[in-house]
Design a protein around this motif. Structure first.
Motif, PDB file in Angstrom:
ATOM      1  N   GLU A 131       0.860  -1.229  -0.199  1.00 53.08           N
ATOM      2  CA  GLU A 131       0.034  -0.017   0.078  1.00 53.08           C
ATOM      3  C   GLU A 131       0.949   1.197  -0.089  1.00 53.08           C
ATOM      4  O   GLU A 131       1.969   1.181   0.365  1.00 53.08           O
ATOM      5  N   ALA A 132       0.194   2.258  -0.764  1.00 49.65           N
ATOM      6  CA  ALA A 132       0.894   3.630  -0.614  1.00 49.65           C
ATOM      7  C   ALA A 132      -0.391   4.567  -0.169  1.00 49.65           C
ATOM      8  O   ALA A 132      -1.449   4.279  -0.999  1.00 49.65           O
ATOM      9  N   LEU A 133      -0.167   5.280   0.456  1.00 50.36           N
ATOM     10  CA  LEU A 133      -1.408   6.168   1.174  1.00 50.36           C
ATOM     11  C   LEU A 133      -0.741   7.510   1.649  1.00 50.36           C
ATOM     12  O   LEU A 133       0.274   7.972   1.569  1.00 50.36           O
ATOM     13  N   VAL A 134      -1.943   8.460   2.100  1.00 51.86           N
ATOM     14  CA  VAL A 134      -1.565   9.688   2.710  1.00 51.86           C
ATOM     15  C   VAL A 134      -1.816   9.272   4.280  1.00 51.86           C
ATOM     16  O   VAL A 134      -2.811   8.941   4.381  1.00 51.86           O
ATOM     17  N   ASP A 135      -0.976   9.675   5.050  1.00 54.63           N
ATOM     18  CA  ASP A 135      -0.881   9.815   6.487  1.00 54.63           C
ATOM     19  C   ASP A 135      -1.416  11.270   6.860  1.00 54.63           C
ATOM     20  O   ASP A 135      -0.886  12.149   6.572  1.00 54.63           O
ATOM     21  N   LEU A 168      -3.637   3.380  -6.463  1.00 51.87           N
ATOM     22  CA  LEU A 168      -3.498   4.787  -6.197  1.00 51.87           C
ATOM     23  C   LEU A 168      -4.695   5.378  -6.886  1.00 51.87           C
ATOM     24  O   LEU A 168      -5.188   4.951  -7.904  1.00 51.87           O
ATOM     25  N   GLY A 169      -5.563   6.365  -6.180  1.00 53.86           N
ATOM     26  CA  GLY A 169      -6.747   6.938  -6.929  1.00 53.86           C
ATOM     27  C   GLY A 169      -6.226   8.156  -7.766  1.00 53.86           C
ATOM     28  O   GLY A 169      -5.207   8.538  -7.760  1.00 53.86           O
ATOM     29  N   ASP A 170      -7.306   8.461  -8.651  1.00 50.67           N
ATOM     30  CA  ASP A 170      -7.267   9.381  -9.466  1.00 50.67           C
ATOM     31  C   ASP A 170      -7.770  10.816  -8.681  1.00 50.67           C
ATOM     32  O   ASP A 170      -8.591  11.525  -9.108  1.00 50.67           O
ATOM     33  N   ASP A 171      -6.809  11.056  -7.872  1.00 48.93           N
ATOM     34  CA  ASP A 171      -7.123  12.268  -7.134  1.00 48.93           C
ATOM     35  C   ASP A 171      -5.976  13.200  -6.683  1.00 48.93           C
ATOM     36  O   ASP A 171      -4.935  12.831  -7.063  1.00 48.93           O
ATOM     37  N   ASP A 172      -6.043  14.342  -5.928  1.00 49.51           N
ATOM     38  CA  ASP A 172      -4.907  15.039  -5.405  1.00 49.51           C
ATOM     39  C   ASP A 172      -3.888  14.167  -4.570  1.00 49.51           C
ATOM     40  O   ASP A 172      -2.876  14.504  -4.773  1.00 49.51           O
ATOM     41  N   ARG A 173      -4.471  13.373  -3.884  1.00 56.53           N
ATOM     42  CA  ARG A 173      -3.785  12.668  -2.739  1.00 56.53           C
ATOM     43  C   ARG A 173      -2.778  11.904  -3.816  1.00 56.53           C
ATOM     44  O   ARG A 173      -1.596  11.418  -3.159  1.00 56.53           O
ATOM     45  N   GLY A 174      -3.359  11.029  -4.745  1.00 59.38           N
ATOM     46  CA  GLY A 174      -2.556  10.189  -5.401  1.00 59.38           C
ATOM     47  C   GLY A 174      -1.570  10.874  -6.197  1.00 59.38           C
ATOM     48  O   GLY A 174      -0.486  10.274  -6.369  1.00 59.38           O
ATOM     49  N   ALA A 175      -1.609  11.949  -6.769  1.00 57.54           N
ATOM     50  CA  ALA A 175      -0.808  12.761  -7.375  1.00 57.54           C
ATOM     51  C   ALA A 175       0.237  13.348  -6.355  1.00 57.54           C
ATOM     52  O   ALA A 175       1.660  13.006  -6.726  1.00 57.54           O
ATOM     53  N   LEU A 176       0.088  13.429  -4.928  1.00 59.49           N
ATOM     54  CA  LEU A 176       0.793  13.678  -3.944  1.00 59.49           C
ATOM     55  C   LEU A 176       1.671  12.504  -3.818  1.00 59.49           C
ATOM     56  O   LEU A 176       2.898  12.671  -3.605  1.00 59.49           O
ATOM     57  N   VAL A 177       1.180  11.430  -3.576  1.00 63.35           N
ATOM     58  CA  VAL A 177       1.946  10.333  -3.264  1.00 63.35           C
ATOM     59  C   VAL A 177       2.955   9.918  -4.577  1.00 63.35           C
ATOM     60  O   VAL A 177       4.156   9.659  -4.371  1.00 63.35           O
ATOM     61  N   THR A 225      -7.146   2.527  -7.803  1.00 61.57           N
ATOM     62  CA  THR A 225      -8.029   1.889  -6.833  1.00 61.57           C
ATOM     63  C   THR A 225      -9.701   1.619  -7.298  1.00 61.57           C
ATOM     64  O   THR A 225     -10.042   2.421  -8.125  1.00 61.57           O
ATOM     65  N   GLY A 226     -10.284   0.663  -6.750  1.00 56.28           N
ATOM     66  CA  GLY A 226     -11.423   0.526  -6.980  1.00 56.28           C
ATOM     67  C   GLY A 226     -12.483   1.641  -6.862  1.00 56.28           C
ATOM     68  O   GLY A 226     -13.479   2.103  -7.714  1.00 56.28           O
ATOM     69  N   SER A 227     -12.404   2.664  -5.833  1.00 57.06           N
ATOM     70  CA  SER A 227     -13.067   3.649  -5.432  1.00 57.06           C
ATOM     71  C   SER A 227     -12.530   4.842  -6.077  1.00 57.06           C
ATOM     72  O   SER A 227     -13.425   5.658  -6.363  1.00 57.06           O
ATOM     73  N   GLY A 228     -11.563   4.834  -6.725  1.00 56.78           N
ATOM     74  CA  GLY A 228     -11.082   6.096  -7.271  1.00 56.78           C
ATOM     75  C   GLY A 228     -10.108   7.225  -6.384  1.00 56.78           C
ATOM     76  O   GLY A 228      -9.815   8.105  -6.648  1.00 56.78           O
ATOM     77  N   ARG A 229     -10.400   6.532  -5.267  1.00 56.00           N
ATOM     78  CA  ARG A 229      -9.943   7.384  -4.060  1.00 56.00           C
ATOM     79  C   ARG A 229      -8.595   6.984  -3.561  1.00 56.00           C
ATOM     80  O   ARG A 229      -8.435   5.635  -3.319  1.00 56.00           O
ATOM     81  N   THR A 230      -7.611   7.660  -2.979  1.00 55.08           N
ATOM     82  CA  THR A 230      -6.254   7.344  -2.641  1.00 55.08           C
ATOM     83  C   THR A 230      -6.492   6.771  -1.086  1.00 55.08           C
ATOM     84  O   THR A 230      -7.151   7.554  -0.578  1.00 55.08           O
ATOM     85  N   LEU A 265      -8.819   2.562   3.906  1.00 50.97           N
ATOM     86  CA  LEU A 265      -7.972   1.750   2.745  1.00 50.97           C
ATOM     87  C   LEU A 265      -8.658   0.797   1.820  1.00 50.97           C
ATOM     88  O   LEU A 265      -9.780   0.233   2.113  1.00 50.97           O
ATOM     89  N   ASP A 266      -8.132   0.837   0.698  1.00 50.99           N
ATOM     90  CA  ASP A 266      -8.672   0.204  -0.658  1.00 50.99           C
ATOM     91  C   ASP A 266      -7.584  -0.464  -1.230  1.00 50.99           C
ATOM     92  O   ASP A 266      -6.627   0.010  -1.485  1.00 50.99           O
ATOM     93  N   TRP A 267      -7.607  -1.957  -0.838  1.00 51.67           N
ATOM     94  CA  TRP A 267      -6.467  -2.863  -1.402  1.00 51.67           C
ATOM     95  C   TRP A 267      -7.188  -4.051  -2.305  1.00 51.67           C
ATOM     96  O   TRP A 267      -7.454  -5.069  -1.712  1.00 51.67           O
ATOM     97  N   ASP A 268      -7.429  -3.594  -3.459  1.00 53.93           N
ATOM     98  CA  ASP A 268      -8.190  -4.554  -4.236  1.00 53.93           C
ATOM     99  C   ASP A 268      -7.321  -4.964  -5.595  1.00 53.93           C
ATOM    100  O   ASP A 268      -7.749  -5.159  -6.736  1.00 53.93           O
ATOM    101  N   LEU A 269      -5.970  -4.965  -5.308  1.00 54.97           N
ATOM    102  CA  LEU A 269      -5.069  -5.302  -6.059  1.00 54.97           C
ATOM    103  C   LEU A 269      -5.138  -6.799  -7.016  1.00 54.97           C
ATOM    104  O   LEU A 269      -5.390  -7.632  -6.339  1.00 54.97           O
ATOM    105  N   PRO A 270      -5.306  -6.627  -8.116  1.00 54.23           N
ATOM    106  CA  PRO A 270      -5.767  -7.892  -8.809  1.00 54.23           C
ATOM    107  C   PRO A 270      -4.535  -8.803  -9.283  1.00 54.23           C
ATOM    108  O   PRO A 270      -4.972 -10.007  -8.968  1.00 54.23           O
ATOM    109  N   ALA A 271      -3.318  -8.343  -9.417  1.00 53.90           N
ATOM    110  CA  ALA A 271      -2.281  -9.341  -9.635  1.00 53.90           C
ATOM    111  C   ALA A 271      -0.982  -8.309  -9.429  1.00 53.90           C
ATOM    112  O   ALA A 271      -0.862  -7.069  -9.718  1.00 53.90           O
TER     113      ALA A 271
END
Length: 317
Positions: free
Chosen positions: A13-17, A54-63, A79-84, A103-109
């Motif tokens: 996982e990569a995320l925003v604290d 990563l999501g397609d959002d500002d937090r994803g771009a930051l990470v 991410t499935g939700s589109g949110r980081t 947390l969203d962790w639906d990594l397919p492979a």
């Protein structure tokens, strides 16, 4: 190892604290245990790639920008939700961190890429559905790369102990090197002494199991039952965010510097002298001490680590 510049693949996982500032105002800081490990290796000049979501959002771009600034190649799926993903961090009076996750962790492979080291850890190893992809990657790379595991316990995410314990035990049986904190072991196996658990693990396959104990240093356990003590590194603690992750990254770096990687990694790890192991673990402890001396996950560069060691850093090439 397969070439002059070893390749490291980190999965997780990569995320925003969301961390409180000095006045209590929350601020977004990129993080995530595997991402921090990748950052540590990137700052040490390693060829490192991170498989994550990563999501397609500002937090994803930051990470993404944070990772790439330290030389990490980001192999991110959406991410499935589109949110980081995020983690709200609470610091106690001593600077120790606790986390509440979204947390969203639906990594397919995991891409079947050649590497000299595969590192996995934290939530990504136990949270479904992505945990199955992580396990499959570990199985696929066994015998092809140094398999590194850092099984952070996250009770807020997996309050039922049984599933995570079973998965961690399976991963330990596949791993070459395991780094785990005494706090993690207390949660995974509350009735057992942490060093006793590490000794049992070292007898099941890994060539090295390292138990970190915060200010009290670390213990390294080898497959023959040898226990090596590494003292704590005195440091003024800003906070503990990323300390264990930095330890893992610097440890992997030090082992690569000792020739441990690629298809022969398991045998090479077992062939190291106790002095080599002590040096590698001590270097990792110093790297973690640098990290905790400043706010947030902020691993050292090669130059900073070398300066702290008083000369060429273990693992430097």
């Amino acid at each position: 190892m397969t070439d002059a510049q070893p390749r490291v693949l980190v999965v997780g996982e990569a995320l925003v604290d969301v961390v409180p500032d000095r006045d209590g105002t929350p601020r977004d800081l990129p993080g995530g245990s595997p991402a921090n490990v990748a950052i540590a290796l990137g700052r040490l000049g390693r060829d490192v790639r991170l498989v994550t979501l990563l999501g397609d959002d500002d937090r994803g771009a930051l990470v993404r920008a944070w990772l790439e600034a330290s030389g990490v190649a980001v192999l991110a799926q959406r991410t499935g939700s589109g949110r980081t993903s995020s983690a709200v961090v609470t610091l106690d009076d001593a600077g120790a961190a606790s986390y509440a996750f979204d947390l969203d962790w639906d990594l397919p492979a995991v891409p079947d890429e050649e590497c000299d080291v595969l590192h996995v850890g934290s939530i990504a190893t136990v949270l479904e559905p992505g945990a199955d992809a992580v396990l499959q990657a570990f199985r696929t790379h066994r015998g092809r790369a140094l398999l590194s595991l850092d099984p952070n316990a996250r009770p807020a995410i997996t309050p039922d102990r049984a599933g995570p314990v079973a998965r961690v035990e399976e991963l330990v049986g596949l791993a070459d090197v395991v780094k785990v904190s005494d706090e993690d072991l207390h949660w995974l196996h509350p009735d057992d002494d942490p060093v006793a658990t590490a000794t049992r693990w070292a007898g099941r396959g890994p060539g090295l199991v390292v138990v970190t104990r915060g200010a009290d240093g670390a213990v390294a356990v080898r497959p023959d039952g040898t226990v090596l003590e590494v003292p704590g590194v005195p440091v003024a603690v800003a906070d503990t965010v990323g300390a264990g992750d930095t330890f893992s990254g610097v440890l992997v770096d030090a082992l690569l510097g000792l020739g441990v990687g690629g298809a022969g990694a398991g045998d090479a790890l077992r062939a190291l002298s106790d002095r080599d192991v002590l040096d590698a673990v001590s270097t990792a402890a110093i790297g973690a001490a640098i990290n905790v001396s400043r706010p947030g996950a902020d691993p050292p560069t090669r130059a900073e680590l070398r300066a702290a060691l008083g000369g060429p850093a273990a693992g430097a090439e």
